[in-house]
Design an enzyme around this catalytic site. Structure first.
Site, PDB file in Angstrom:
ATOM      1  N   GLY A 135     -19.249   8.774  -1.012  1.00 53.17           N
ATOM      2  CA  GLY A 135     -18.448   8.142   0.208  1.00 53.17           C
ATOM      3  C   GLY A 135     -17.684   9.027   0.961  1.00 53.17           C
ATOM      4  O   GLY A 135     -17.814  10.410   0.770  1.00 53.17           O
ATOM      5  N   TYR A 165     -10.228  -7.582   0.028  1.00 48.79           N
ATOM      6  CA  TYR A 165      -9.970  -6.064  -0.365  1.00 48.79           C
ATOM      7  C   TYR A 165      -8.435  -5.942  -0.760  1.00 48.79           C
ATOM      8  O   TYR A 165      -8.289  -5.161  -1.741  1.00 48.79           O
ATOM      9  CB  TYR A 165     -10.257  -5.236   0.990  1.00 48.79           C
ATOM     10  CG  TYR A 165     -10.013  -3.817   0.858  1.00 48.79           C
ATOM     11  CD1 TYR A 165     -11.023  -3.132  -0.060  1.00 48.79           C
ATOM     12  CD2 TYR A 165      -9.234  -3.320   1.555  1.00 48.79           C
ATOM     13  CE1 TYR A 165     -10.673  -1.717   0.184  1.00 48.79           C
ATOM     14  CE2 TYR A 165      -8.973  -1.943   1.623  1.00 48.79           C
ATOM     15  CZ  TYR A 165     -10.031  -0.951   0.804  1.00 48.79           C
ATOM     16  OH  TYR A 165      -9.606   0.306   0.762  1.00 48.79           O
ATOM     17  N   LYS A 224      -6.842  -4.678  -4.330  1.00 50.76           N
ATOM     18  CA  LYS A 224      -5.849  -3.467  -4.422  1.00 50.76           C
ATOM     19  C   LYS A 224      -4.615  -3.764  -4.917  1.00 50.76           C
ATOM     20  O   LYS A 224      -4.316  -2.912  -5.829  1.00 50.76           O
ATOM     21  CB  LYS A 224      -5.931  -2.787  -2.964  1.00 50.76           C
ATOM     22  CG  LYS A 224      -7.172  -2.299  -2.241  1.00 50.76           C
ATOM     23  CD  LYS A 224      -7.520  -1.034  -2.926  1.00 50.76           C
ATOM     24  CE  LYS A 224      -8.730  -0.483  -2.645  1.00 50.76           C
ATOM     25  NZ  LYS A 224      -9.298   0.453  -3.340  1.00 50.76           N
TER      26      LYS A 224
END
Ligand code: SER
Length: 326
Positions: free
Chosen positions: A11, A142, A146
């Site tokens: 990534g 997301y 987190k």
């Protein structure tokens, strides 16, 4: 930190971290891994590389044991826009992968790093100079993974004594590997398009401020936090860090300093705009500065110059025609 396993190492962050740690620790002391193993890839060919699906606990543990790693950097995760398109899958990968990573770290007694994000904040967090410790009620999947991840990492630290450390990354800007599926990605795309077409249509609207950072500062932050004296760390999961905050108009103005006829336009994507609207305008990084001397080196113009220079070199090496060269 002597022998490190990195997941998600193909990534945007992982590829640069693998390169840096191979230099710092030696090629035999970095185990890069990812779910895929492409050919002709610098990260795959530049040292030890293993194929690993982080949702497979046994496979994760087997690789950590095979190389007797003492540090785990867990980067495999979906970013904000992709997670919003596939929320159930994102929960499974981001949380399942993190849980496995923490279990492996506990088993191996390993130092541990996994990133959080500005996405951990939500619309009712203070939007300007967002404090280290404040309301965190994100409205994206997301962001939910987190915040949950931060809590899980704190849990493993207090319950099992795992040495977990983390930062809330802002948008990360780099030229080596493109990000995928993020909301802040416009601030990377814009440099590619500036060189190729002298114009860009932003999917984020003018007036939308988000925190950002050049990748060199992000990699330094990971390494510095992993090397930090644990006695100084009052916080752990996770430190606010940022190098700058700008909106699309300001990054366009910075590019115009180097490409005067660059033209900025807008084609706003409602999904990513909605995500951006729920995040802070700018976060306060004073705890990271105080507890482990976080000190970013790139501001907007320095970053713009570096991005345009490096990308222009990369395009030339790849034989890609650009309208501007540096
Ligand atoms: N860069 C990330 C994203 O846009 C934020 O952590 O999803």
């Amino acid at each position: 930190m002597k022998k490190v396993l990195i997941t998600g190492s193909l990534g945007q962050i992982g590829s640069e971290l693998a390169e840096r740690l191979r230099k710092d620790l030696g090629v035999d002391n970095v185990i890069a891994s990812d779910i895929r193993k492409p050919e002709n890839n610098k990260t795959v060919e530049g040292g030890i590389f293993e194929t690993l699906d982080v949702t497979d606990y046994e496979a994760y543990l087997a690789i950590a044991k095979k190389y007797e790693v003492d540090t785990i950097v867990h980067l495999a995760a979906l970013l904000s826009a992709t997670a919003e398109a596939r929320p159930a899958f994102a929960w499974g990968l981001n949380m399942g992968g993190l849980m496995n990573a923490l279990e492996v770290a506990r088993e191996m007694d390993a130092l541990f790093f996994a990133p959080s994000s500005i996405a951990a904040f939500g619309p009712n967090s203070p939007a300007d100079n967002t404090p280290q410790d404040t309301i965190m009620r994100p409205t994206t999947m997301y962001g939910v993974t987190k915040v949950a991840g931060e809590l899980l990492e704190d849990y493993y630290h207090t319950k099992y004594g795992v040495d977990t450390r983390s930062v809330r990354f802002p948008g990360l800007i780099s030229y080596k590997v493109e990000p995928g599926g993020g909301t802040t990605d416009y601030a990377v795309d814009i440099y590619y398009e500036a060189l190729k077409n002298k114009s860009y249509k932003s999917f984020i609207d003018k007036g939308t401020y988000m925190d950002m950072m050049y990748m060199d500062d992000a990699i330094d932050a990971i390494v510095d936090l992993l090397n930090a004296d644990p006695e100084r760390l009052e916080h752990r999961n996770s430190f606010n860090i940022t190098a700058m905050s700008f909106d699309p108009e300001e990054i366009a103005a910075s590019i115009k300093k180097f490409i005067p006829d660059f033209e900025m336009g807008y084609e706003v994507d409602p999904v990513r705009q909605g995500i951006a609207n729920s995040w802070p305008n700018s976060i306060d990084a004073s705890c990271a500065k105080k507890e482990w001397d976080f000190n970013p080196k790139f501001d907007l113009d320095k970053m713009t110059e570096e991005m345009l220079k490096q990308l222009s070199k990369k395009f030339a090496d790849e034989g890609i025609d650009t309208k501007v060269s540096f």
